[in-house]
Design an enzyme around this catalytic site. Structure first.
Site, PDB file in Angstrom:
ATOM      1  CG  ASP A 557      35.841  36.626  39.025  1.00 38.11           C
ATOM      2  OD1 ASP A 557      34.919  36.904  39.813  1.00 38.11           O
ATOM      3  OD2 ASP A 557      36.951  37.186  39.060  1.00 38.11           O
ATOM      4  CD  GLU A 560      28.508  37.396  41.239  1.00 38.05           C
ATOM      5  OE1 GLU A 560      29.310  36.979  42.079  1.00 38.05           O
ATOM      6  OE2 GLU A 560      28.842  37.769  40.107  1.00 38.05           O
ATOM      7  CG  ASP A 633      35.792  41.241  43.859  1.00 38.09           C
ATOM      8  OD1 ASP A 633      36.562  40.278  43.967  1.00 38.09           O
ATOM      9  OD2 ASP A 633      35.292  41.584  42.778  1.00 38.09           O
TER      10      ASP A 633
END
Length: 949
Positions: A557, A560, A633
């Site tokens: 997760d 980025e 998300d």
């Protein structure tokens, strides 16, 4: 006079040749050529290198004189570089150099270095635009010196452009648009674009990059503004308190830019976002005529009206802004009313508005790359006879796509989040008791103690026996466990202290004192996967704490990296300090290196079991590390569901074959949290439609915030929503022989599973901009329903071929729009004429029983073929040729079905099997049924069989 002109022209031509001869240095290499152009009036001083990597791939670099040239790529695999140089030759005359392979040519003008690419016969592919002073602009960040890099291309008038990762603006064809490659939760940067002219460009750069129309977006103040009452120079902004109507503020505003945390201070002092509402009103006037692009970054509720017409009605969770791209036709010097109504819907919420003028006529055929940081122009031109071959070239460069374990192609259940091991086990037990197919359950974040993020250790109060839990999942329930592992560490944990001591952490976020959102808030930071030792250290931590307990797969997760959400891009660059160089230079590459460490670590620890990784962000080459990327998300809204179609298809057309999304959306409006009445009705229908769509994506995965996302928690058994979701779950498992064969093709033939229509119907111009349909494999046309209470939808059936309704067998001619029936429980699905679909038995999990018998549905009208691929499903023996192919074909003229001789073998292979034959024709339609008996059965033992059908 005419004689003087001719003399002048002749003199200039001779002078140009003289300059070329005197000021151009050409060195032929074993694999290409280096051309040095000195800095004269007709040319930018530069060193141009062309490397021939295959008959269809040429690498081009252009560096400013004196600057470095070739460097080792993070994206491009070493395997290609060791494969040897293909046959090629070079010719030179006074004006140009030509490199030729058996498939393409690259022609370099010696006056200015411009390169034109053609096929072997000289048909144009694409041409560079002239490099000039704007190509290399010196810059630096954090002591790292580099150039801002720009390269333009002259493209055909009708070309379409696809790929470039995953973006949430609902755009399929990127021609005439700007795509910003900037890693962000829900946006994924992949610097590979493919064209309907059958080429691709892999842009080898890791910095933030604009692609396509790279002109800078302008602030609202670039338009002429009029207030609500007609004054020139601003819009009227009205700030209201929804709980106190007396608390209203009105002020003039010429820009709307509340993009990041730092910008929230610019709201009126007494305005509170959590209960606020803002309305901007007035008129706008542009100095240009034509198609304008309005770009909104937003969170919360937003409605936008232009000239009295509602252009957008959206919602996005306050902490994770989304994007709206509107294209609006405006006439110059004409007023248009503009109203923007915004409900922030939270304590932190974001909104900005920028716009772009119409593309000038002389730039309509421009397609450019503009990167913030690099040493040189650096790209790979990949050509092919079709887009599949172009994507194959990308994978030749960046690595094969691993075959994911077969269980990963089944159904995954997830939620945010299972808080105890009892919740995990009871959920799986309920699936098994209800006979709902399931292969994988996912354990999201916070399975650790509250203050131990990064420890990778279970909280023993909530997970008293994690190893026993995993063992029960495996042995008792035949279910796999994927676990969330962030690259994040809380200050003061043992892992943090160990990594900090070795210099493996980005320290700035901790030094700045920022805290996250957990309980009282904790200081944290991420580790540095650009450091090879840190990658090994991170894997060792996962291995010791988790993998040795039996974990099956990894959920990476926030890759980025999202070290702290909603910071400005410049602040993110400063916090992110990779060991290879500056955050500006390597801004987009974190997910590639992070996955690399885990993939290589697990393969070394356990060479047999397939690695499997789910990651929120990606970059070029990630497919070689056994990854699937999900779309982040997103919100639980119909518009977000629709946007996932183009997002997923473009991601797949970027060369990475495995993509997923949060079926049902991640973030939920408050009206759905404990929904009743109309809200509950909508919630159930939206999840049903999303589920129908998700069953035909490469990875079939449910996830989201409360309410819980299990089928039985969305609707009770017997409800249409429950029945539909169960139907598509079972249909997915029935199609497993087809789906897993596609996964095999993705590795062995570089195939793309989730396919833009331009891939299969390149000569049908009508498909180029379709953003809500796609092909799933070679046969199935998928048409998600993304409007509430819609019971039909427009479906375009590509021309040149006929189509069958999957459910009824009804035949339709191609090249037309139809109004397809879409009852609550069914999504329109069509099968291409000349297809063979392979259906297996009903399953509760992928390894429950062999795929026998296989029901072959043959959709006649054209010749058809399908290759049934099988291997051991969980190990890497397929890399050593342990797999089988059974070629299946149908000849329309002879009405003959042939099951060819099996090629290859593997341990545990089913040597004798049964094929049940079902024939669908335009005149004799046949409904899809798994209960009806077959009129023809073939007993197959690996030898060629043919039968009239």
């Amino acid at each position: 006079m005419h004689k003087n002109i001719l003399v002048a022209i002749l003199f200039c031509s001779l002078f140009s040749v003289f300059v070329s001869a005197q000021d151009t240095d050409v060195k032929k290499l074993s694999d290409g050529v280096i051309i040095t152009l000195n800095d004269k009036a007709a040319a930018l001083g530069q060193t141009i290198t062309l490397k021939v990597l295959s008959d269809k791939i040429i690498r081009v670099t252009s560096a400013a004189l004196g600057a470095p040239t070739l460097h080792k790529s993070l994206m491009v695999s070493d395997n290609l570089l060791s494969a040897g140089t293909p046959t090629w030759d070079m010719t030179r005359d006074a004006e140009k150099i030509t490199l030729k392979t058996s498939s393409m040519q690259a022609v370099v003008k010696l006056t200015d270095g411009m390169i034109s690419f053609t096929d072997a016969a000289g048909k144009p592919i694409v041409s560079e635009q002239r490099r000039d002073a704007g190509t290399f602009i010196a810059d630096s960040h954090s002591g790292d010196s580099f150039y801002k890099i720009r390269q333009g291309f002259e493209v055909g008038e009708t070309e379409g452009f696809y790929g470039l990762g995953q973006h949430q603006n609902g755009v399929m064809n990127y021609r005439g648009h700007q795509v910003e490659l900037l890693q962000y939760n829900t946006d994924v940067a992949i610097p590979f674009v493919i064209s309907t002219n059958n080429y691709g460009i892999l842009w080898d750069n890791y910095s933030i990059t604009k692609v396509g129309d790279v002109r800078t977006f302008r602030p609202l103040s670039g338009l002429k503004l009029y207030s609500k009452s007609g004054e020139v120079g601003w819009l009227t902004a009205t700030y209201s308190d929804l709980k106190d109507s007396r608390n209203t503020i009105s002020r003039a505003e010429s820009d709307i830019d509340y993009s990041f945390l730092k910008d929230l201070k610019n709201f009126p002092d007494s305005f509170k976002l959590v209960n606020g509402k803002v309305r901007w009103e007035g008129d706008i006037e542009s100095p240009y005529s034509g198609l304008h692009t309005f770009l909104f970054k937003y969170a919360g509720y937003i409605k936008i009206w232009v000239d009295g017409k509602l252009q957008a009605d959206r919602w996005r969770q306050p902490w994770n802004a989304g994007a709206i791209e509107l294209q609006v036709l405006l006439e110059d010097k004409r007023k248009y009313s503009l109203v923007i109504e915004w409900l922030p819907d939270g304590g932190e919420s974001y909104l900005s508005f920028k716009w772009q003028s119409p593309i000038p006529q002389n730039e309509k055929n421009d397609f450019s790359f503009l990167s913030e940081a690099g040493d040189q122009v650096d790209y790979y031109l990949v050509s092919g006879k079709d887009l599949d071959e172009v994507i194959a070239g990308y994978r030749l460069l960046t690595g094969k796509a691993s075959i994911v374990p077969k269980w990963a192609m089944g159904f995954w259940q997830s939620r945010e989040r299972y808080k105890t091991q009892d919740e995990i086990l009871s959920t799986v037990k309920t699936f098994r008791d209800r006979k709902i197919p399931l292969d994988n359950i996912v354990l999201d974040w916070s399975y650790w103690e509250e203050n131990q993020w990064g420890s990778q250790e279970f909280d023993t109060e909530r997970f008293p026996s994690a190893e026993q839990m995993i063992s029960d999942l495996h042995d008792k329930y035949n279910t796999r466990l994927m676990i969330s592992v962030w690259p994040k560490f809380y200050e003061g944990t043992d892992a943090y202290n160990s990594f900090a001591k070795k210099g493996w952490l980005y320290r700035r976020n901790v030094e700045d004192g920022r805290k996250d959102w957990i309980a009282k808030g904790y200081k944290s930071t991420f580790y540095d996967p650009f450091n090879p030792e840190a990658r090994v250290g991170f894997w060792n931590l996962l291995n010791d704490k988790l993998y040795k307990k039996g974990i099956d797969a990894w959920w990476l997760d926030a890759t980025e990296p999202d070290i702290h959400s909603n910071l400005s891009v410049e602040t993110r660059k400063s916090i992110f300090t990779p060991s290879l160089g500056s955050g500006a230079r390597y801004f987009n590459a974190f997910p590639l290196l992070n996955a690399k460490g885990i993939y290589e670590g697990q393969r070394k620890e356990n060479p047999n079991d397939r690695v499997f990784i789910l990651t929120r962000s990606a970059y070029g080459g990630l497919q070689r590390y056994a990854t699937v990327t999900w779309s982040g998300d997103i919100s639980s809204r119909w518009h977000d569901m629709r946007d996932q179609i183009s997002a997923g298809v473009n991601f797949s057309m970027s060369g990475l074959p495995y993509w997923a999304m949060d079926i049902g959306g991640f973030s939920v409006e408050r009206r759905f949290e404990n929904a009743k009445g109309d809200d509950l009705k909508e919630w159930r229908e939206m999840n049903t439609r999303w589920y129908q769509f998700g069953a035909f994506t490469p990875v079939f995965r449910v996830h989201g915030q409360f309410p819980f996302r299990e089928i039985y928690n969305i609707a009770p058994e017997g409800h249409p929503a429950y029945s539909s979701m169960l139907y598509y779950n079972k249909l997915r498992y029935r199609l497993m022989p087809y789906i897993y064969s596609l996964a095999g093709q993705a590795y062995h033939q570089h195939y793309t599973i989730m396919r833009g229509l331009v891939m299969d119907f390149p000569h049908d111009d009508a498909v180029r901009n379709i953003d809500n349909q796609f092909m799933f494999g070679p046969s199935l046309l998928i048409n998600p329903v993304s409007e509430y209470e819609a019971r039909s939808r427009k479906v375009y059936l590509p021309k040149g071929i006929g189509w069958y309704d999957l459910y009824t067998g009804t035949y339709f001619k191609g090249g037309q729009n139809i109004n397809a029936e879409a009852p609550y429980e069914r999504m329109p699905l069509f099968v291409k004429e000349g297809s063979i679909l392979t259906f297996g038995p009903e399953l509760q999990y992928t390894s429950e029983k062999p795929a026998d018998p296989i029901r072959l549905y043959v959709y006649t009208g054209r010749d058809a073929s399908f290759n049934l691929y099988e291997d051991e499903g969980t190990n890497y023996n397929y890399e050593r040729n342990a797999f089988s192919n059974i070629p299946i074909s149908y000849n329309e003229k002879d009405k003959t079905l042939t099951i060819g001789q099996r090629e290859g073998s593997f341990e545990g292979m089913l040597r004798n099997r049964t094929f049940e034959i079902f024939v669908v024709t335009p005149r004799a339609k046949r409904s899809l049924s798994f209960d009806s008996p077959a009129k023809q059965k073939l007993r197959y033992s690996g030898q060629k069989l043919s039968v009239k059908i």
